[in-house]
Design an enzyme around this catalytic site. Structure first.
Site, PDB file in Angstrom:
ATOM      1  N   ASP A   5       0.583  -1.558   0.022  1.00 30.04           N
ATOM      2  CA  ASP A   5       0.479  -0.045   0.304  1.00 30.04           C
ATOM      3  C   ASP A   5       0.899   0.890   0.474  1.00 30.04           C
ATOM      4  OD1 ASP A   5      -2.352   1.786   0.602  1.00 30.04           O
ATOM      5  OD2 ASP A   5      -1.585   2.145   2.076  1.00 30.04           O
ATOM      6  N   TYR A  57       2.796  10.300   0.305  1.00 26.78           N
ATOM      7  CA  TYR A  57       3.985  10.077   1.168  1.00 26.78           C
ATOM      8  C   TYR A  57       5.017  10.510   0.681  1.00 26.78           C
ATOM      9  CZ  TYR A  57       0.165   6.680   3.409  1.00 26.78           C
ATOM     10  OH  TYR A  57      -0.522   6.183   3.666  1.00 26.78           O
ATOM     11  N   LYS A  76      -3.861   5.848  -2.773  1.00 26.34           N
ATOM     12  CA  LYS A  76      -5.047   6.696  -2.912  1.00 26.34           C
ATOM     13  C   LYS A  76      -5.167   7.733  -3.740  1.00 26.34           C
ATOM     14  CE  LYS A  76      -3.701   5.134   1.820  1.00 26.34           C
ATOM     15  NZ  LYS A  76      -2.518   4.778   1.591  1.00 26.34           N
ATOM     16  N   GLY A 121      -1.790   0.685  10.852  1.00 28.84           N
ATOM     17  CA  GLY A 121      -1.053   1.771  12.158  1.00 28.84           C
ATOM     18  C   GLY A 121      -1.582   1.019  13.222  1.00 28.84           C
ATOM     19  N   ASN A 179      -0.637   1.589  15.977  1.00 30.17           N
ATOM     20  CA  ASN A 179      -0.761   3.635  16.890  1.00 30.17           C
ATOM     21  C   ASN A 179       1.356   4.553  16.698  1.00 30.17           C
ATOM     22  OD1 ASN A 179      -2.755   2.257  19.367  1.00 30.17           O
ATOM     23  ND2 ASN A 179      -3.395   4.507  17.687  1.00 30.17           N
ATOM     24  N   SER A 180       0.989   4.158  15.766  1.00 31.14           N
ATOM     25  CA  SER A 180       2.299   5.382  14.717  1.00 31.14           C
ATOM     26  C   SER A 180       3.924   4.655  15.971  1.00 31.14           C
ATOM     27  CB  SER A 180       1.891   7.026  15.275  1.00 31.14           C
ATOM     28  OG  SER A 180       1.505   7.521  14.256  1.00 31.14           O
ATOM     29  N   ALA A 206       5.340  -0.392  19.656  1.00 34.49           N
ATOM     30  CA  ALA A 206       6.319  -1.000  19.650  1.00 34.49           C
ATOM     31  C   ALA A 206       7.542  -0.847  19.626  1.00 34.49           C
ATOM     32  CB  ALA A 206       6.281  -1.385  18.026  1.00 34.49           C
TER      33      ALA A 206
END
Length: 329
Positions: free
Chosen positions: A44, A49, A75, A227, A230-231, A235
């Site tokens: 994707d 970006y 997109k 995500g 969560n950004s 992690a």
């Protein structure tokens, strides 16, 4: 669930657009190659970006692969001009290209965006197309007017392209639940696959459960969960919602980490598997900027997590009693 994706990990290229840091070309290419080597076949990307940089990098690597062996999504909602406009310091993609980015959800702009993406990606077709960022986080109080522009422009063009067999699926690619919720109720044009980033995670899932996932199952709309970390805060990183994580979020992650350590697993494994456990979720896109992160994601995907861990999260009210658990779909 979307049959093409089948509940696996996808590769998101936002980091390859030089999100947060200036990623060397060789490292970007090695990351995509490593994803391929680990069996990842869903990629994707988006014009946004790095002002096309992520698409260029992905296209260069995938041009050496058989196009029939992978699934590709990008997109619409933004296209590039040759005119230069240096990114501002502190922007998500301040290290990206200098091409001016135009936000436009009209039908003509949609086709222009797709044409540019095909060229950058060095391919003759796209599988999925998402309408990007028609939500509050990018457009504030104007988001509903942008949504209306997309409804009468991008939505209709993408519906036509799907009906003609040019693309397989279309939907929204957003960081909020409300646009997806509204779009699923439309009569004249209906999405069949939506990318919802950061809204179905260990840290944030109640609203998605109530307002998107339940209805997605009813309407046969598959969800790609972007995500799941969560950004990065789930992690081991410091970001939440693309910004420095607030103290309360760090503390919440610390609580999850202590429970995970007692059960001998990583927070990353728990985060990824939780997101993938919902039957409406067709795939998860963690997003990786280094080759070694791909290996970590695969290990997280393969980790055997004891049921007692999930039950403890339930008891601590960290996850909703309505959220499906891995192994108990």
């Amino acid at each position: 669930m979307h049959s093409i994706l089948k509940g696996n990990i996808g590769f998101g290229t936002a980091p390859l657009g030089n999100m947060y840091r200036n990623i060397p070309e060789e490292e970007a290419q090695a990351t995509v190659d490593t994803a391929w080597d680990y069996g990842i076949r869903y990629f994707d990307t988006a014009p946004f970006y790095g002002a096309g940089l992520a698409e260029l990098r992905l296209g260069e690597v995938l041009s050496k692969r058989n196009r029939d062996e992978y699934v590709l999504s990008t997109k619409v909602g933004r296209y590039m001009l040759d005119q230069e406009e240096k990114p501002s310091e502190g922007q998500l993609f301040e290290h990206g290209r200098n091409n001016k980015v135009v936000t436009d959800y009209s039908g003509d702009a949609t086709l222009r965006s797709i044409e540019q993406s095909l060229e950058r990606l060095q391919t003759d077709r796209l599988d999925f197309v998402y309408v990007h960022d028609i939500a509050q986080d990018f457009h504030g109080d104007e988001w509903l007017s942008k949504f209306e522009e997309a409804r009468t422009g991008a939505f209709r063009e993408l519906t036509r392209l799907r009906e003609e067999g040019v693309i397989k699926s279309w939907g929204l690619g957003v960081n909020r639940v409300e646009p997806i919720e509204i779009t699923m109720e439309l009569e004249e044009s209906n999405p069949d696959l939506c990318l919802m980033a950061g809204r179905y995670t260990l840290l944030d899932h109640e609203k998605a459960l109530q307002r998107v996932l339940r209805h997605a199952e009813e309407k046969n709309v598959s969800i790609v969960a972007g995500g799941p970390y969560n950004s990065g805060v789930l992690a081991g990183g410091k970001h939440f919602e693309y910004q420095e994580a607030p103290k309360e979020m760090i503390e919440r992650v610390g609580k999850i980490k202590s429970i995970a350590e007692r059960h001998g697993i990583s927070v990353k494994a728990a985060a990824l598997q939780f997101t993938l456990a919902h039957p409406a979720v067709a795939a998860a896109i963690p997003g990786a900027s280094r080759p070694e992160r791909i290996e970590e994601d695969q290990k997280a995907f393969d980790t055997v997590i004891p049921e007692a861990f999930w039950q403890e999260l339930r008891e601590q009210k960290i996850i909703s009693p309505e959220a499906p658990l891995p192994g108990n779909k």
